[in-house]
Write a protein that holds these residues in place. Structure first.
Motif, PDB file in Angstrom:
ATOM      1  N   ILE A 132      76.919  35.590  74.605  1.00 32.59           N
ATOM      2  CA  ILE A 132      76.389  35.752  73.679  1.00 32.59           C
ATOM      3  C   ILE A 132      76.186  35.139  72.527  1.00 32.59           C
ATOM      4  N   ASN A 133      77.763  35.943  71.945  1.00 34.03           N
ATOM      5  CA  ASN A 133      77.930  35.727  70.566  1.00 34.03           C
ATOM      6  C   ASN A 133      78.048  34.119  70.142  1.00 34.03           C
ATOM      7  N   ASN A 134      78.330  32.736  71.199  1.00 32.49           N
ATOM      8  CA  ASN A 134      78.359  32.220  70.568  1.00 32.49           C
ATOM      9  C   ASN A 134      76.981  31.202  70.664  1.00 32.49           C
ATOM     10  N   GLN A 135      76.401  31.672  71.859  1.00 35.96           N
ATOM     11  CA  GLN A 135      75.003  31.235  71.802  1.00 35.96           C
ATOM     12  C   GLN A 135      73.886  31.523  71.701  1.00 35.96           C
ATOM     13  N   MET A 136      73.726  32.627  71.024  1.00 34.37           N
ATOM     14  CA  MET A 136      72.577  33.513  70.691  1.00 34.37           C
ATOM     15  C   MET A 136      72.798  34.143  68.939  1.00 34.37           C
ATOM     16  N   PRO A 137      71.763  33.590  68.215  1.00 34.13           N
ATOM     17  CA  PRO A 137      71.849  34.099  66.974  1.00 34.13           C
ATOM     18  C   PRO A 137      71.710  35.147  66.779  1.00 34.13           C
ATOM     19  N   PRO A 138      72.216  35.906  65.510  1.00 35.92           N
ATOM     20  CA  PRO A 138      72.333  37.342  65.357  1.00 35.92           C
ATOM     21  C   PRO A 138      70.838  37.885  65.460  1.00 35.92           C
ATOM     22  N   SER A 139      70.691  38.943  66.399  1.00 34.81           N
ATOM     23  CA  SER A 139      68.692  39.492  66.465  1.00 34.81           C
ATOM     24  C   SER A 139      68.933  40.606  67.420  1.00 34.81           C
ATOM     25  N   GLU A 140      68.236  41.582  67.023  1.00 39.41           N
ATOM     26  CA  GLU A 140      68.133  42.497  67.515  1.00 39.41           C
ATOM     27  C   GLU A 140      67.742  42.108  69.209  1.00 39.41           C
ATOM     28  N   GLU A 141      67.250  41.162  69.453  1.00 37.87           N
ATOM     29  CA  GLU A 141      67.440  40.568  71.084  1.00 37.87           C
ATOM     30  C   GLU A 141      69.299  40.200  72.024  1.00 37.87           C
ATOM     31  N   ARG A 142      69.714  39.736  70.346  1.00 34.02           N
ATOM     32  CA  ARG A 142      71.379  39.767  71.051  1.00 34.02           C
ATOM     33  C   ARG A 142      72.371  41.309  71.020  1.00 34.02           C
ATOM     34  N   ASP A 143      71.317  41.819  69.696  1.00 35.59           N
ATOM     35  CA  ASP A 143      72.484  43.145  70.349  1.00 35.59           C
ATOM     36  C   ASP A 143      72.034  44.038  71.650  1.00 35.59           C
ATOM     37  N   LYS A 144      70.571  43.970  71.985  1.00 38.22           N
ATOM     38  CA  LYS A 144      70.198  44.257  72.908  1.00 38.22           C
ATOM     39  C   LYS A 144      70.869  44.246  74.812  1.00 38.22           C
ATOM     40  N   VAL A 145      70.868  42.678  74.276  1.00 35.60           N
ATOM     41  CA  VAL A 145      71.585  42.275  75.482  1.00 35.60           C
ATOM     42  C   VAL A 145      73.515  42.710  75.802  1.00 35.60           C
ATOM     43  N   GLY A 146      73.859  42.599  74.135  1.00 34.11           N
ATOM     44  CA  GLY A 146      75.229  43.272  74.061  1.00 34.11           C
ATOM     45  C   GLY A 146      75.243  44.807  74.427  1.00 34.11           C
ATOM     46  N   ASP A 147      74.158  45.314  74.477  1.00 31.18           N
ATOM     47  CA  ASP A 147      74.668  47.055  74.778  1.00 31.18           C
ATOM     48  C   ASP A 147      74.993  47.228  76.058  1.00 31.18           C
ATOM     49  N   MET A 184      81.535  39.982  67.085  1.00 32.86           N
ATOM     50  CA  MET A 184      80.129  40.622  67.531  1.00 32.86           C
ATOM     51  C   MET A 184      79.424  41.187  66.477  1.00 32.86           C
ATOM     52  N   GLY A 185      80.482  42.318  65.879  1.00 33.09           N
ATOM     53  CA  GLY A 185      79.760  43.728  64.416  1.00 33.09           C
ATOM     54  C   GLY A 185      79.043  44.550  65.226  1.00 33.09           C
ATOM     55  N   MET A 186      79.383  44.781  66.456  1.00 26.83           N
ATOM     56  CA  MET A 186      78.635  46.124  67.350  1.00 26.83           C
ATOM     57  C   MET A 186      79.344  47.398  66.948  1.00 26.83           C
ATOM     58  N   ASP A 187      78.956  47.685  65.944  1.00 25.47           N
ATOM     59  CA  ASP A 187      80.150  48.929  65.608  1.00 25.47           C
ATOM     60  C   ASP A 187      79.259  49.824  65.344  1.00 25.47           C
ATOM     61  N   GLU A 188      77.791  50.052  65.493  1.00 23.38           N
ATOM     62  CA  GLU A 188      77.204  51.352  65.442  1.00 23.38           C
ATOM     63  C   GLU A 188      76.713  51.562  66.875  1.00 23.38           C
ATOM     64  N   ILE A 189      76.560  50.446  67.743  1.00 24.44           N
ATOM     65  CA  ILE A 189      76.639  50.754  69.720  1.00 24.44           C
ATOM     66  C   ILE A 189      77.678  51.499  69.675  1.00 24.44           C
ATOM     67  N   TYR A 190      78.985  50.763  69.317  1.00 22.75           N
ATOM     68  CA  TYR A 190      80.103  51.271  69.792  1.00 22.75           C
ATOM     69  C   TYR A 190      80.420  53.145  68.826  1.00 22.75           C
TER      70      TYR A 190
END
Length: 688
Positions: free
Chosen positions: A606-621, A644-650
């Motif tokens: 996800i981190n390498n193949q998807m650009p930073p976006s809300e959609e990427r954050d949803k999938v990562g979550d 991926m900078g998922m600090d807020e989710i964590y």
């Protein structure tokens, strides 16, 4: 915050939403001298001297040069089950071709070692049948087949002999686990042996308890308070030292040597003088421990054995088996820690042992210390694992030395075998040298030529030989590595059609080849890796071979290829679709479930193949929540979340940031309860 059921129990996260998958994912997986030689001291470097091997060296000259896996710690054949692990310490037991006849007195516990010489194919067949018979006897033995039975038997014996019973050698009692339990020395020895080879974490403690009870019974008998004749002898102590050695504890060496010193102190009075086997197992204990001082202690003990031999002790003689343990100890040594860094090399010290052994054999006439195939193999393995500069070339020079000696003397005890060649191929794979993969492949071709021409039938390559060459290509960084690795795999499939070679590609073959794609810069590597996976799965479905059954390692290898795919948007999109297919496919398959590496690698995709976006954050979550629900939040998952900078989710789930002082223990135990960290531990998991 809502509690839900997870694999590990109750979790304090709520799993919401479905895992996003592409149509491809659904479609793809709904279809299927007399004094100590000066070179014994570790401070002395290896010399260039080489000894000539006597062509008429006879089997009877070898005195306990090898401990067969069918022999117990005192050299007697046992009916109790014994197991042996194939590693640097036990290789001598498994591949040596001689066990020398030993006729020591019964008081020393060495009452005749069975001699055997295994040569060529007939020898290999006899050895395989011998191991098969031993394995069968172990399997049929209730004590080691059922560890609870062994614990009950031991506890019953300790209870019956605790001083409140009128113990005598013929006393029998119906035990709580069935059958009669006779209180005699043989029962104690049988149980100690069973614990030695049980692999249980507390095996050494049980063995020590049994020895302690034997000592108590001896004291009671001396004081006249018991009629028991159960008294520990050299066999008893040696067996317990063996149990301690096999425990792998950090203090195993010190604990084993403490018992050895007790035997030396009491030997004059109680006829408990230690013998060759006793010293060998103490050296084993040091070699198997993680104590950084272990190799120095092992070297000191082998020197002590040589001193005792030179002084005329008939029961203690250095052997190739004892020296193999010294080599194993040095192989693990990382050097001396100095203010300016580490100095010294364990591989150098291990290699020097070969020269020391040859010079001792020539100077003292003790043929029991002349290096054999197992000693050479151990040094080669030490060089392979050292990753010292030039170690692979040095390992190959040792092979040339073995081949020249065998060609000159015809001595089967120094004959290079498949394991020898495999270790050198592995050394090239780990070396990182520019031409390492080519050198590894040339050595494989050399093995095939030796076998086909009949010059060395014991050099026949096996699956590991081919897999090691593929691994060398994976680590080479060569632009043609995928093509060359594919050629090796294709050759394996061709040889699989012949009954002569016994070379059939397995999951490791395919996973390693897929890994070659992942490490390369080729365009379309995700698709190539995926197609190779489907080919392996098709072979498994049609052949039913268990060695081709897909597992997490193969799935994770394809995900890794997806994570490092490079190219245009179409390439990235395809990599994402394949990654979705692999994740969903593993989750729905009968082959296993996603583990921490699966989830961590998918997050990397996800981190390498998807650009930073809300959609990427949803999938990562969603991926992280499912990972937590499965109890698979390992270090790799956390690192990918940080990247991926998922600090807020964590922080929303845990209540604190993972930036700063982060510790895995901060996580809920339900999130991490199924994590198995470390490559070796995960590999063991898939073998069970």
């Amino acid at each position: 915050m809502v509690s839900i059921k997870s694999r590990c129990g109750t979790s304090t996260i709520i799993i919401a939403g479905a895992l996003f998958v592409s149509p491809l994912a659904v479609a793809a997986f709904r279809v299927p001298s007399s004094t100590v030689h000066p070179k014994l001291h570790p401070s002395v470097s290896s010399s260039n001297s080489r000894a000539c091997i006597n062509n008429n060296r006879s089997l009877n000259q070898l005195n306990a040069s090898v401990l067969s896996d069918s022999l117990d710690a005192d050299g007697q054949q046992q009916t109790s089950p014994l197991t042996s692990n194939i590693n640097i310490l036990d290789a001598n037991d498994l591949i040596s071709r001689a066990v020398e006849q030993q006729n020591s007195q019964a008081k020393n516990g060495v009452n005749g070692v069975v001699a055997m010489k295994l040569n060529g194919k007939n020898g290999q067949q006899r050895q395989k049948q011998h191991k098969k018979n031993i394995h069968k006897s172990r399997k049929n033995n209730k004590a080691t087949a059922d560890i609870d039975f062994l614990r009950k038997r031991t506890d019953t014996l300790l209870r019956k002999t605790n001083g409140t019973y009128n113990t005598n050698p013929n006393l029998s009692e119906e035990s709580s686990v069935g059958g009669n339990l006779k209180v005699d020395k043989r029962t104690f020895h049988w149980l100690i042996d069973a614990w030695s080879y049980s692999g249980e974490y507390d095996a050494a403690d049980y063995a020590l308890s049994l020895l302690s009870r034997m000592e108590e019974l001896r004291e009671m008998n001396n004081m006249g308070t018991s009629s028991s004749v159960v008294s520990p002898d050299v066999k008893s102590y040696t067996k317990v030292i063996n149990a301690i050695a096999r425990s792998g504890r950090e203090d195993a060496g010190e604990q084993a040597e403490e018992i050895l010193n007790r035997m030396i102190q009491d030997g004059a009075a109680d006829d408990l003088r230690p013998n060759t086997f006793t010293y060998t197992y103490v050296i084993d204990a040091y070699a198997r421990s993680s104590n950084p001082k272990a190799p120095h202690a092992a070297q000191r003990l082998i020197e002590e054995m040589e001193r005792l031999r030179s002084e005329g002790d008939p029961e203690v003689r250095p052997t190739t088996r004892a020296w193999n343990s010294v080599i194993a100890a040095w192989a693990q040594w990382k050097g001396e820690e100095m203010a300016w860094g580490r100095i010294g090399s364990g591989a150098d010290r291990a290699e020097a042992c070969l020269d020391i052994m040859e010079e001792l054999a020539n100077a003292t006439g003790n043929e029991e210390v002349r290096p054999n195939t197992s000693n050479y193999n151990s040094v080669i393995s030490a060089l392979a694992n050292s990753q010292d500069e030039g170690s692979a070339s040095r390992a190959e020079k040792i092979l040339e030395r073995m081949e020249n000696l065998y060609r000159t003397t015809g001595d089967d005890l120094i004959k290079p075998r498949t394991d020898t060649y495999n270790a050198i191929i592995d050394a090239w794979a780990k070396s990182g040298e520019h031409d390492a993969a080519n050198r590894a492949e040339l050595l494989l071709a050399h093995m095939m030529e030796l076998y086909e021409t009949g010059h060395n039938l014991d050099a026949k390559p096996n699956v590991r030989s081919f897999n090691s060459v593929v691994n060398a290509w994976a680590k080479s960084g060569h632009p043609l590595a995928p093509e060359r690795a594919g050629d090796v795999l294709e050759r394996m499939e061709e040889l699989d059609q012949s009954s002569e070679w016994d070379v059939s590609p397995d999951t490791t073959s395919f996973a390693t080849t897929i890994n070659v794609y992942a490490r390369s810069n080729m365009f379309g590597k995700a698709r190539s890796a995926y197609e190779l996976f489907l080919h392996m799965k098709e072979l498994y479905d049609t052949s039913g071979k268990s060695t081709l059954r897909p597992n997490n390692v193969v799935y994770n290898s394809v995900l890794n290829a997806c994570a490092f795919s490079v190219g245009d948007l179409e390439e990235q999109s395809q990599a994402m679709e394949i990654a979705d297919a692999m994740l969903v496919g593993l989750d729905e398959s009968p082959y296993g479930k996603p583990d921490q590496v699966t989830y961590g690698t998918y997050l990397k995709v996800i981190n390498n193949q998807m650009p930073p976006s809300e959609e990427r954050d949803k999938v990562g979550d969603k991926i992280f929540r499912k990972c937590a629900n499965d109890g698979m939040v390992g270090g790799m998952v956390i690192r990918q979340m940080q990247e991926m900078g998922m600090d807020e989710i964590y922080e929303s789930l845990v209540g604190k940031s993972f930036w700063g002082e982060f510790n895995m223990s901060d996580l809920p135990s339900e999130w991490t309860c199924n994590v198995i960290e470390g490559k070796r531990m995960r590999r063991w998991q898939f073998r069970r």
